[in-house]
Design an enzyme around this catalytic site. Structure first.
Site, mmCIF file in Angstrom:
data_model
loop_
_atom_site.group_PDB
_atom_site.id
_atom_site.type_symbol
_atom_site.label_atom_id
_atom_site.label_comp_id
_atom_site.label_asym_id
_atom_site.label_seq_id
_atom_site.Cartn_x
_atom_site.Cartn_y
_atom_site.Cartn_z
ATOM 1 N N LYS A 31 -91.190 -29.704 -62.204
ATOM 2 C CA LYS A 31 -90.047 -29.642 -61.282
ATOM 3 C C LYS A 31 -89.822 -30.921 -60.473
ATOM 4 C CE LYS A 31 -89.355 -24.743 -60.628
ATOM 5 N NZ LYS A 31 -90.468 -24.043 -61.317
ATOM 6 N N GLU A 33 -82.403 -23.990 -53.372
ATOM 7 C CA GLU A 33 -82.867 -22.610 -53.372
ATOM 8 C C GLU A 33 -84.315 -22.605 -53.820
ATOM 9 O OE1 GLU A 33 -81.491 -24.076 -55.859
ATOM 10 O OE2 GLU A 33 -82.708 -23.479 -57.593
ATOM 11 N N SER A 89 -96.000 -26.309 -68.773
ATOM 12 C CA SER A 89 -95.072 -26.718 -67.703
ATOM 13 C C SER A 89 -95.735 -26.934 -66.349
ATOM 14 C CB SER A 89 -93.954 -25.686 -67.580
ATOM 15 O OG SER A 89 -94.487 -24.381 -67.428
HETATM 16 C C1 LIG Z 1 -90.359 -23.031 -62.165
HETATM 17 C C2 LIG Z 1 -91.310 -23.068 -63.280
HETATM 18 C C3 LIG Z 1 -90.935 -22.641 -64.581
HETATM 19 C C4 LIG Z 1 -89.603 -22.046 -64.898
HETATM 20 O O1 LIG Z 1 -88.516 -22.901 -64.749
HETATM 21 P P1 LIG Z 1 -87.754 -23.528 -65.982
HETATM 22 O O2 LIG Z 1 -86.518 -24.078 -65.371
HETATM 23 O O3 LIG Z 1 -87.488 -22.428 -66.962
HETATM 24 O O4 LIG Z 1 -88.622 -24.565 -66.556
HETATM 25 C C5 LIG Z 1 -91.865 -22.754 -65.599
HETATM 26 N N1 LIG Z 1 -93.105 -23.218 -65.370
HETATM 27 C C6 LIG Z 1 -93.499 -23.628 -64.141
HETATM 28 C C7 LIG Z 1 -94.896 -24.129 -63.960
HETATM 29 C C8 LIG Z 1 -92.626 -23.556 -63.056
HETATM 30 O O5 LIG Z 1 -93.033 -23.958 -61.860
#
Ligand SMILES: *Cc1c(COP(=O)(O)O)cnc(C)c1O
Length: 401
Positions: A91, A113, A383
């Site tokens: 992010k 948000e 992620s």
């Molecule tokens: C916020 C988040 C997501 C989900 O958001 P996407 O916009 O779908 O990528 C996925 N993995 C992590 C670690 C997050 O913090």
């Protein structure tokens, strides 16, 4: 009330469904972003921050132990280590880009948000770095559930605005942030946290996150000598998935798989699965764009459930709806139980504590493993890291810390 334009479409999805009062802000962001994208000075500054502050490029790591455990070494599993980013997930890469864009536009205030607080923390971090004032809109139910992140945002100098309307969660926070923006656009930029919202946000956030795919494409060629057979990512709003998919969309031999939050399963509505057919998943408009949206019989936005806060959203980025209908990407889901099992397996096999969101993508690989062809290569977008999730996992397993 809503204004429909053909702008910003992905097939029949996307668009700019916004009240008249918001349109000038969206047009301004669209126009400014085009100039920002072509501005060598600002792009160099973004690259510098990505390298020296964000920690990019993130590594591509071959999970040999996991590959042995799941396939006996028949298939190779690589992890794109977005968990190594500053603040612990992908992010920040978008938040830094949006904060720079705001500065480029001469704005001094960032709003965003947040649901679980991850995007709020990333935005507050970028605002602190660039010396901007920052208001994060957060439902009061989420504030209660995510106290440490509220404190983090405060430490970073951001103000958390409690949202007490509706269900007091993410959906209501977006509504409040949009409402604020219509009144404050002169000095304020709204940094959307995922590939959601009205045009131009699904494009802007995709562009910022597309560096994941660009890095990964070069890294896998170097490590394996060829492109992967499959790229897998979890899908909340869809930004980490679009970020890694974007570099492979033209490579028709690379299978793209998005994994949604199956929660307690597809019987009933305790899930956030928008792209596997169910009585709740229908095309509709939510927060300014046309996409698949979980809704009840009368079209009310349905509540969702997932063990992972980041996948817990009723809508999905419009580009995913298009990739789904065009057949270019496939979508499936993993349940809470499967995600927690994957979380544990990655901890034990690789010494990596993954985010519960990312664990959904790992769960897919676990299920898929017996079917993987000999010598196949699969890349999982990891992620984020899971330090934030240990309380949730302990609770899920009935253990206390
Ligand atoms: C916020 C988040 C997501 C989900 O958001 P996407 O916009 O779908 O990528 C996925 N993995 C992590 C670690 C997050 O913090």
């Amino acid at each position: 009330m809503s204004t429909k334009t053909k702008k910003g479409r992905f097939g029949r999805f996307g668009g700019m469904f916004a009240p008249e009062t918001l349109m000038p802000a969206l047009w301004e962001a669209e126009e400014a972003y085009e100039r920002f994208r072509g501005d060598a000075h600002w792009q160099t500054e973004y690259q510098r921050l990505l390298e020296t502050y964000n920690g990019r490029p993130t590594s591509l790591y071959e999970a040999v132990n996991l590959g042995m455990r799941l396939t006996g070494g028949r298939a190779r599993i690589f992890l794109k280590r977005e968990d190594l980013n500053h603040t612990g997930a992908h992010k920040i890469t978008n938040a830094l880009g949006q904060a720079l864009l705001a500065r480029f536009m001469g704005k001094e205030r960032l709003i965003a948000e947040t649901g679980a607080g991850q995007h709020g923390v990333a935005t507050a971090t970028a605002a602190a770095l660039l010396g901007m004032s920052c208001d994060i809109f957060m439902g009061t139910v989420d504030m209660e559930r995510q106290k440490p992140n509220v404190f983090r945002m405060n430490l970073l100098g951001a103000n958390v605005v409690p949202v007490d309307s509706g269900g007091k969660t993410l959906k209501d926070a977006v509504n409040e942030a949009l409402r604020d923006w219509t009144k404050t656009v002169k000095n304020t930029h709204y940094a959307f946290g995922s590939v959601l919202g009205p045009h131009p946000f699904p494009f802007i956030v995709r562009d910022f996150q597309s560096i994941i795919g660009k890095e990964c494409r070069a890294q896998i060629k170097k490590a394996a000598g060829r492109l992967p057979d499959e790229v897998v990512a979890c899908v909340g709003g869809g930004s980490n998935a679009i970020g890694i998919f974007s570099a492979f969309i033209k490579d028709k031999n690379v299978k793209l798989t998005g994994v949604e939050a199956g929660g307690k399963g597809l019987r009933g509505n305790k899930h956030a699965v928008r792209l596997t057919p169910s009585p709740y998943a229908k095309p509709g408009v939510l927060h300014g764009s046309y996409s698949y949206v979980l809704q009840d019989k009368s079209g009310q936005i349905a509540d969702t459930h997932s063990v992972s806060a980041g996948l817990d959203y009723s809508g999905i980025g419009p580009e995913h709806a298009h990739l789904f209908e065009s057949g270019r990407a496939a979508y499936t889901y993993a349940t809470d139980t499967e995600a927690v099992a994957a979380f544990k397996m990655l901890c034990e096999a690789e010494g990596i504590i993954p985010a519960l969101e990312s664990s959904h993508a790992v769960a897919y690989v676990i299920k898929q493993a017996p079917k993987l062809a000999d010598g196949s290569i699969i890349v999982v977008n990891l992620s984020g890291r899971g330090d934030k999730d240990i309380d949730s996992v302990a609770k899920f397993l009935g253990e206390s810390i």
